[in-house]
Design an enzyme around this catalytic site. Sequence first.
Site, PDB file in Angstrom:
ATOM      1  N   PRO A   9     -57.550   5.194 -16.825  1.00 35.21           N
ATOM      2  CA  PRO A   9     -57.279   4.557 -15.538  1.00 35.21           C
ATOM      3  C   PRO A   9     -58.090   5.116 -14.380  1.00 35.21           C
ATOM      4  O   PRO A   9     -58.310   6.326 -14.283  1.00 35.21           O
ATOM      5  CB  PRO A   9     -55.783   4.817 -15.314  1.00 35.21           C
ATOM      6  N   ASN A  10     -58.520   4.198 -13.547  1.00 34.65           N
ATOM      7  CA  ASN A  10     -59.237   4.452 -12.292  1.00 34.65           C
ATOM      8  C   ASN A  10     -60.682   4.893 -12.495  1.00 34.65           C
ATOM      9  O   ASN A  10     -61.434   4.995 -11.519  1.00 34.65           O
ATOM     10  CB  ASN A  10     -58.487   5.485 -11.423  1.00 34.65           C
ATOM     11  N   ARG A  17     -64.808   5.825  -6.036  1.00 36.17           N
ATOM     12  CA  ARG A  17     -63.546   6.558  -5.939  1.00 36.17           C
ATOM     13  C   ARG A  17     -63.795   8.026  -5.581  1.00 36.17           C
ATOM     14  O   ARG A  17     -64.528   8.716  -6.297  1.00 36.17           O
ATOM     15  CB  ARG A  17     -62.887   6.477  -7.316  1.00 36.17           C
ATOM     16  N   TYR A  22     -65.670  12.981  -7.724  1.00 35.28           N
ATOM     17  CA  TYR A  22     -66.151  12.337  -8.953  1.00 35.28           C
ATOM     18  C   TYR A  22     -67.616  11.896  -8.904  1.00 35.28           C
ATOM     19  O   TYR A  22     -68.129  11.347  -9.886  1.00 35.28           O
ATOM     20  CB  TYR A  22     -65.265  11.134  -9.287  1.00 35.28           C
ATOM     21  N   ASN A  71     -61.952  10.389 -21.879  1.00 34.17           N
ATOM     22  CA  ASN A  71     -61.423  10.840 -20.588  1.00 34.17           C
ATOM     23  C   ASN A  71     -60.254   9.917 -20.277  1.00 34.17           C
ATOM     24  O   ASN A  71     -60.450   8.775 -19.838  1.00 34.17           O
ATOM     25  CB  ASN A  71     -62.491  10.757 -19.495  1.00 34.17           C
ATOM     26  N   ALA A  74     -55.483  10.187 -15.626  1.00 32.29           N
ATOM     27  CA  ALA A  74     -54.164  10.755 -15.362  1.00 32.29           C
ATOM     28  C   ALA A  74     -53.228  10.702 -16.578  1.00 32.29           C
ATOM     29  O   ALA A  74     -52.278  11.488 -16.657  1.00 32.29           O
ATOM     30  CB  ALA A  74     -53.527  10.049 -14.174  1.00 32.29           C
ATOM     31  N   GLU A  95     -62.209  15.732 -25.609  1.00 34.25           N
ATOM     32  CA  GLU A  95     -61.604  15.398 -24.319  1.00 34.25           C
ATOM     33  C   GLU A  95     -62.563  15.837 -23.203  1.00 34.25           C
ATOM     34  O   GLU A  95     -63.055  16.965 -23.225  1.00 34.25           O
ATOM     35  CB  GLU A  95     -60.271  16.141 -24.189  1.00 34.25           C
ATOM     36  N   HIS A  97     -63.216  15.875 -18.868  1.00 32.89           N
ATOM     37  CA  HIS A  97     -62.814  15.614 -17.482  1.00 32.89           C
ATOM     38  C   HIS A  97     -63.986  15.913 -16.566  1.00 32.89           C
ATOM     39  O   HIS A  97     -64.632  16.968 -16.706  1.00 32.89           O
ATOM     40  CB  HIS A  97     -61.597  16.458 -17.093  1.00 32.89           C
ATOM     41  N   ARG A 104     -57.510  22.191  -9.507  1.00 38.23           N
ATOM     42  CA  ARG A 104     -56.860  21.160  -8.677  1.00 38.23           C
ATOM     43  C   ARG A 104     -55.336  21.323  -8.736  1.00 38.23           C
ATOM     44  O   ARG A 104     -54.836  22.394  -9.024  1.00 38.23           O
ATOM     45  CB  ARG A 104     -57.336  19.772  -9.145  1.00 38.23           C
TER      46      ARG A 104
HETATM   47  C1  DQA Z   1     -59.962  13.199 -14.485  1.00 36.54           C
HETATM   48  C2  DQA Z   1     -58.931  14.236 -13.975  1.00 36.54           C
HETATM   49  C3  DQA Z   1     -57.555  13.615 -13.938  1.00 36.54           C
HETATM   50  O1  DQA Z   1     -56.620  14.575 -13.452  1.00 36.54           O
HETATM   51  C4  DQA Z   1     -57.535  12.428 -13.012  1.00 36.54           C
HETATM   52  O2  DQA Z   1     -56.261  11.829 -13.017  1.00 36.54           O
HETATM   53  C5  DQA Z   1     -58.594  11.440 -13.332  1.00 36.54           C
HETATM   54  C6  DQA Z   1     -59.929  11.933 -13.673  1.00 36.54           C
HETATM   55  C7  DQA Z   1     -61.391  13.764 -14.430  1.00 36.54           C
HETATM   56  O3  DQA Z   1     -62.246  13.181 -15.095  1.00 36.54           O
HETATM   57  O4  DQA Z   1     -61.663  14.733 -13.714  1.00 36.54           O
HETATM   58  O5  DQA Z   1     -58.405  10.237 -13.247  1.00 36.54           O
HETATM   59  O6  DQA Z   1     -59.664  12.913 -15.839  1.00 36.54           O
END
Ligand code: DQA
Length: 139
Positions: A9-10, A17, A22, A71, A74, A95, A97, A104
């Site tokens: 998501p996102n 964003r 990011y 990835n 959240a 995984e 990020h 954070r």
């Molecule tokens: C994320 C870190 C997560 O905590 C966050 O909710 C994201 C992006 C990252 O790539 O840093 O959506 O996965």
Amino acid sequence: MRLIIINGPNLNLLGVREPDIYGRESFEDFFAALQVDFPTLTLHYFQSNHEGDLIDKLHEVGFSYDGIVLNAGAYTHTSVALADAIAAIRTPVVEVHISNVHAREAYRHHSYLSAQCVGVIVGLGLKGYELAIEYFRTA
Ligand code: DQA
């Protein structure tokens, strides 16, 4: 070798964003460059904002692909169902990020997914996806 990057998501809003966290590059541009950098690999990309769609995609690719770069956004911090899906499939998952989740908010420090993954890359920006692919390429 067939690999897939799965973004949760996102992450469709990368480049727009919260660019200070990011970055300013869209994932589509980054992915196009990755395909040029790894011409011998078959690279696929899937993004969804929906937990069930991410699980369906893991099931779909998780018995035939050579590697998954995930990835989960959240959902990393909330989803037992995604952790179970990773445990259920045969294809190894790295995984990733983009941000350093450990620097954070506290709720980002725990991942339900990490224990089911072959490894974790955190905080190295989009380069983390490239390193994960390099891992699968040379594993
Ligand atoms: C994320 C870190 C997560 O905590 C966050 O909710 C994201 C992006 C990252 O790539 O840093 O959506 O996965």
